[in-house]
Design a protein around this motif. Structure first.
Motif, short mmCIF file in Angstrom:
data_model
loop_
_atom_site.label_atom_id
_atom_site.label_comp_id
_atom_site.label_asym_id
_atom_site.label_seq_id
_atom_site.Cartn_x
_atom_site.Cartn_y
_atom_site.Cartn_z
N ASP A 128 17.34 38.95 41.05
CA ASP A 128 18.40 38.46 41.93
C ASP A 128 19.68 38.22 41.13
O ASP A 128 19.61 37.69 40.01
N TYR A 129 20.81 38.56 41.73
CA TYR A 129 22.10 38.40 41.04
C TYR A 129 23.19 37.92 42.01
O TYR A 129 23.23 38.33 43.17
N HIS A 130 24.09 37.06 41.49
CA HIS A 130 25.36 36.83 42.16
C HIS A 130 26.15 38.13 42.08
O HIS A 130 26.21 38.75 41.02
N VAL A 131 26.78 38.52 43.19
CA VAL A 131 27.59 39.73 43.18
C VAL A 131 29.06 39.36 43.09
O VAL A 131 29.52 38.41 43.72
N ILE A 132 29.78 40.09 42.25
CA ILE A 132 31.22 39.87 42.02
C ILE A 132 31.90 41.22 42.20
O ILE A 132 31.41 42.24 41.67
N PHE A 133 32.99 41.27 42.94
CA PHE A 133 33.68 42.55 43.08
C PHE A 133 35.19 42.37 42.97
O PHE A 133 35.74 41.29 43.19
N SER A 134 35.84 43.49 42.62
CA SER A 134 37.30 43.57 42.54
C SER A 134 37.71 44.86 43.23
O SER A 134 37.06 45.89 43.06
N HIS A 135 38.79 44.79 44.02
CA HIS A 135 39.24 46.02 44.67
C HIS A 135 40.74 45.98 44.92
O HIS A 135 41.40 44.94 44.76
N VAL A 136 41.28 47.12 45.30
CA VAL A 136 42.72 47.30 45.43
C VAL A 136 43.32 46.44 46.53
O VAL A 136 44.54 46.23 46.57
N GLY A 137 42.48 45.88 47.42
CA GLY A 137 42.98 45.06 48.51
C GLY A 137 43.35 43.65 48.12
O GLY A 137 43.76 42.87 49.00
N GLY A 138 43.22 43.28 46.85
CA GLY A 138 43.74 41.99 46.41
C GLY A 138 42.71 40.93 46.09
O GLY A 138 43.07 39.76 45.93
N PHE A 139 41.43 41.30 45.96
CA PHE A 139 40.42 40.35 45.49
C PHE A 139 39.96 40.79 44.10
O PHE A 139 39.53 41.94 43.91
N TYR A 140 40.07 39.86 43.16
CA TYR A 140 39.86 40.20 41.75
C TYR A 140 38.78 39.32 41.14
O TYR A 140 38.87 38.09 41.18
N ARG A 141 37.73 40.00 40.65
CA ARG A 141 36.56 39.31 40.08
C ARG A 141 36.12 38.21 41.05
O ARG A 141 35.91 37.06 40.69
N TYR A 142 35.95 38.62 42.28
CA TYR A 142 35.73 37.70 43.40
C TYR A 142 34.26 37.36 43.53
O TYR A 142 33.41 38.24 43.68
N THR A 143 33.97 36.06 43.48
CA THR A 143 32.60 35.59 43.68
C THR A 143 32.40 35.33 45.16
O THR A 143 32.80 34.30 45.69
N ALA A 144 31.78 36.29 45.82
CA ALA A 144 31.69 36.25 47.28
C ALA A 144 30.75 35.17 47.78
O ALA A 144 30.76 34.85 48.97
N GLY A 145 29.90 34.62 46.90
CA GLY A 145 28.97 33.59 47.33
C GLY A 145 27.63 34.14 47.75
O GLY A 145 26.74 33.37 48.17
N ASP A 146 27.45 35.45 47.66
CA ASP A 146 26.20 36.08 48.07
C ASP A 146 25.35 36.44 46.85
O ASP A 146 25.87 36.74 45.77
N VAL A 147 24.04 36.42 47.07
CA VAL A 147 23.08 36.87 46.07
C VAL A 147 22.42 38.14 46.60
O VAL A 147 22.06 38.22 47.78
N VAL A 148 22.30 39.13 45.73
CA VAL A 148 21.61 40.37 46.10
C VAL A 148 20.39 40.54 45.20
O VAL A 148 20.35 40.03 44.08
N ARG A 149 19.42 41.26 45.72
CA ARG A 149 18.23 41.61 44.94
C ARG A 149 18.26 43.11 44.69
O ARG A 149 18.46 43.90 45.62
#
Length: 567
Positions: free
Chosen positions: A382-403
């Motif tokens: 299981d991992y916390h997912v972090i994403f960055s994209h051109v729409g303006g969220f950078y190294r964003y901790t979405a609060g979700d865990v994925v397996r």
């Protein structure tokens, strides 16, 4: 979403099918070289947004590698992005993104506060639309009948507004399912299946905030159609349908017989269909979706988390031949995974949509947390997912865990495992995913089933905190079964969580308890929440429920009262 009439245009279904398949093929091809796709996604967001306030602050123009990016930008949650988002919503430009938002998605976080998610044209074309179209490919490939008629699909999440609320800069602030992507972003093929049905835009006046009446009106219309699929995304919306049919059945049948809709004249009376519906209820003694729509074939919604505990039994309400297809692993802020085949729960990372990082789920997230890249994460973890994209969220901790489920072509396939928040009364640090897996184990040990579950921490008779599980069983549980289940759940939680095991061993945490509710308790509670004016898409399953008033509403008992004995 687009105007429903687009589905009545000759050739639309064929064009839609081609667009969906092309999106899937594009994503599959990009996954063939994920490292290159990720490098391109990073370079694009840095170049496009280098001259924004955020880009200048963090030196985007000087960043060349992922290591540079991680060194320059800390991990950030919504609260860290919020000041620039609020200034953007007030009319300032060039803060997070180089292009201006056309709309703001609304999203309720774990606190219930409504976020503003800026949605720009570049985000839509680069990040959103490719995964959005590809997500429908398994459905229309394996169940082509969903495109044969506009009324073949009941899309429960489709809820257009004629007068949407706006932010200070005059742009709509609405749910993703309330946006006309064709008008706003030039995507005429973006209307989902079901958005051309007679109930997509209700033909009688309604209060936009009366979500229960609007749900009734859609069901009333849908019982006169030959449905092949339900789309819910949020599985709680699909779980509510059997309850709603029974709750509103006399009114539905009467209106079909009279030809009315919400008490107003609508179409010719249909005594034959009304008689048929009445016979079904009389013969079976209840009303099930499978009786009303015997040729239903697919349900499209999230299939993991708490829903994984009740969806197998719920599926039978709609028909034993019905297939569950997973909605994308995504938040309003951005996508994570999309199923490119009929896997029941997992989707491949969307390599070109965003730059992905991960932190082991048992670790606390801090601005300086060390992260792993997609090639470094392991199946079965299981991992916390972090994403960055051109729409303006950078190294964003979405609060979700994925397996991580597995890899296809070297690309991780992930399933939503739950929220990243922890319940921690005595050092147990329990996560959603751990409790859900423990519940699966305990239920399986005794052959039991449930319709939904929630839990909270309450003091035992000696004051020691313990977990109390409110469970709506699928069929009655005997006292001996309940006691055995409780013992098995205790053992399974200890196996899942070292913190729980140590807290139990040290006496800091008591033995869990079970409070059995009636089978409709959670659906009634869902209806009550929707009746307060919350959009149905946002009333989601919540495992941990520590709020006294909401717990009492669910269980029908005073806060702190003794749960059903399990010894």
């Amino acid at each position: 979403m687009n105007a429903p009439s687009v589905w009545h245009t000759p050739g639309h279904a064929g064009r839609y099918r081609e667009r969906v398949y092309a999106a899937r093929e594009r994503l599959a091809a990009e996954n063939g070289d994920m490292a290159h796709a990720q490098a391109r996604a990073l370079a694009d967001l840095l170049d496009f947004n280098a001259d924004t306030e955020f880009g200048r602050r963090h030196g985007f123009a000087r960043i060349r590698t992922m290591d540079d990016f991680r060194a320059a930008v800390p991990l950030q949650d919504y609260a860290a992005h919020a000041p620039l988002i609020e200034r953007t919503a007030a009319g300032e430009r060039g803060l997070l993104t180089a292009d201006a938002p056309e709309v703001y998605f609304t999203s309720s976080g774990s606190t219930g506060a409504h976020k503003k998610v800026p949605v720009t044209p570049r985000f839509m074309s680069t990040t959103f639309m490719p995964f959005y179209f590809a997500a429908w490919a398994p459905l229309i490939e394996h169940f082509p009948e969903v495109l044969q008629r506009p009324d073949a699909v009941l899309n429960l999440k489709h809820d257009p507004l004629t007068a949407p609320p706006t932010t200070a800069d005059g742009h709509p602030h609405v749910g993703a399912s309330q946006v006309d992507f064709g008008a706003r972003f030039g995507e005429p093929l973006s209307a989902e299946p079901g958005t051309g049905a007679p109930w997509a835009v209700l033909p009688v006046p309604t209060d936009p905030g009366d979500h229960l009446e609007r749900a009734y009106l859609r069901l009333r219309l849908a019982v006169q159609s030959d449905l092949r699929c339900l789309i819910g995304i949020n599985p709680a919306m699909i779980a509510a349908v059997p309850y709603q049919l029974n709750l509103w059945w006399p009114r539905i049948v009467k209106e079909v017989r009279d030809g009315t809709l919400g008490g107003l004249p609508h179409r010719a009376p249909d005594a034959a269909r009304a008689d048929q519906l009445e016979r079904l209820a009389d013969y079976f003694g209840t009303v099930r979706p499978a009786h009303v729509w015997p040729r239903l074939r697919a349900l499209f919604c999230w299939t993991t988390g708490v829903a994984s505990l009740y969806l197998p039994a719920l599926r039978a309400e709609f028909g034993n031949d019905v297939t569950l297809l997973p909605a994308p692993v995504a938040a309003s802020e951005g996508p994570t995974g999309v199923a490119l085949d009929r896997h029941p729960s997992a989707g491949s990372l969307v390599a070109s949509a965003a730059v992905y990082e991960f932190v082991p789920a048992d670790n606390d997230l801090t601005p300086g947390s060390a992260t792993l890249l997609p090639h470094e994460i392991e199946a079965g973890q299981d991992y916390h997912v972090i994403f960055s994209h051109v729409g303006g969220f950078y190294r964003y901790t979405a609060g979700d865990v994925v397996r991580v489920i597995d890899r296809v072509g070297g690309v991780p396939r992930v399933a939503y495992a739950g929220r990243g928040v922890r319940s921690d009364a005595a050092g147990e640090r329990l996560r959603d995913a751990q409790v859900v897996r423990a519940l699966h184990t305990a239920l399986g040990s005794g052959g039991l089933g449930l319709r939904n579950v929630a839990c909270r921490v309450e003091p035992d008779t000696d004051g020691t905190p313990r977990y109390v599980f409110a469970i709506a069983p699928g069929s009655p549980w005997h006292q001996r079964e309940t006691a055995r289940f409780t013992d098995e759940l205790d053992r399974a939680l200890a196996a899942e969580s070292a913190g729980y095991r140590h807290a139990r061993g040290a006496g800091r945490l008591g033995r869990p308890a079970v409070r059995l509710l009636d089978r409709e308790a959670f659906t009634r509670d869902w209806h009550t929440a929707v009746g307060t004016g919350i959009r149905p898409t946002q009333v989601k399953d919540r495992l941990f429920r520590q709020d006294d008033a909401l717990w009492q509403r669910l269980t029908g008992t005073a806060s702190g009262s003794a749960p059903t004995p399990t010894r």
